[in-house]
Design an enzyme around this catalytic site. Structure first.
Site, short mmCIF file in Angstrom:
data_model
loop_
_atom_site.label_atom_id
_atom_site.label_comp_id
_atom_site.label_asym_id
_atom_site.label_seq_id
_atom_site.Cartn_x
_atom_site.Cartn_y
_atom_site.Cartn_z
N CYS A 188 0.85 -1.19 0.00
CA CYS A 188 0.00 0.00 0.00
C CYS A 188 0.89 1.24 0.00
O CYS A 188 1.82 1.33 0.80
CB CYS A 188 -0.89 -0.03 1.24
SG CYS A 188 -1.84 1.47 1.48
N CYS A 202 0.89 3.16 3.59
CA CYS A 202 1.42 2.68 4.87
C CYS A 202 2.46 1.56 4.75
O CYS A 202 3.03 1.15 5.74
CB CYS A 202 0.28 2.22 5.76
SG CYS A 202 -0.58 0.76 5.14
N CYS A 244 -7.11 -1.13 2.28
CA CYS A 244 -5.97 -1.52 3.10
C CYS A 244 -6.42 -1.54 4.55
O CYS A 244 -7.00 -0.57 5.03
CB CYS A 244 -4.82 -0.52 2.91
SG CYS A 244 -3.46 -0.79 4.06
N CYS A 276 -4.37 1.40 6.79
CA CYS A 276 -4.60 2.85 6.66
C CYS A 276 -5.93 3.21 6.01
O CYS A 276 -6.24 4.38 5.86
CB CYS A 276 -3.44 3.51 5.91
SG CYS A 276 -3.39 3.15 4.14
N CYS A 323 -9.43 -6.51 -8.57
CA CYS A 323 -9.08 -5.54 -9.61
C CYS A 323 -8.58 -4.29 -8.89
O CYS A 323 -9.35 -3.56 -8.28
CB CYS A 323 -10.33 -5.25 -10.44
SG CYS A 323 -10.01 -4.23 -11.87
#
Length: 190
Positions: free
Chosen positions: A103, A106, A152, A155, A175
């Site tokens: 991510c 984070c 995520c 975060c 996706c």
């Protein structure tokens, strides 16, 4: 001395404009580093995709201004504004090397190349997340029909959506927007 000003002023202006337009890619935060929000348990992964353990950490919580400062405009639009990048015109849709997708907000390992497949949709597609505990699924009705949003867990960044038209063994197609990811290639160079 006034001649020196006339020579240096355009150079200084060019440097200022370049500095404003160019955003140096920042180092990814360590996924095991604590935030300030509620605690979550995440699976930790080495860059080769090997699971190395778990960590109990606090969620990353930032103000809108902090997110804007930390992310590029495209990363911010996707991860904080739930935008979708253009199909076939994004960084990782054709990426086939071994590694881990983290991510951008984070550093949490959210997908691995070992679960990536070519979906012909123009976005990176995966048949599973790196670990179920690293992503969060949420109902999304913004377009007037039911979709499943992928976030995520550390975060809350919008990553993309998951659909039921993927390959075995899960039948799922995560996706995902490239702008929400930072791909870190495995050290073995695959």
């Amino acid at each position: 001395s006034s001649r020196r000003v006339w020579v240096m002023a355009p150079l200084a202006f060019t440097g200022l404009v370049a500095g404003l337009l160019y955003r140096r890619e920042r180092a990814l935060p360590d996924a095991a580093q604590d935030g300030v929000g509620q605690p979550v348990t995440l699976a930790l992964f080495a860059e080769d995709g090997t699971r190395t353990g778990t960590a109990r950490v606090r969620r990353v919580v930032k103000s809108d201004a902090e997110w804007r400062d930390d992310l590029s405009s495209e990363q911010y639009a996707v991860t904080r504004g739930e935008a979708t990048e253009f199909a076939f015109h994004n960084l990782y849709w054709k990426e086939h090397k071994a590694g881990v997708c983290r991510c951008v907000g984070c550093g949490n390992a959210v997908f691995r190349s070992s679960e990536k497949f070519d979906s012909d949709t123009g976005w990176p597609s995966f048949w599973a997340a790196a670990a179920e505990e690293n992503v969060q699924l949420s109902s999304d009705r913004r377009l007037g029909y039911e979709r499943v949003e992928v976030l995520c867990r550390k975060c809350g960044a919008h990553l993309g959506h998951v659909f039921e038209d993927g390959p075995p063994p899960t039948g799922k197609r995560y996706c995902i927007n490239s702008a929400a990811l930072r791909f870190l290639r495995s050290g073995n160079g695959k």
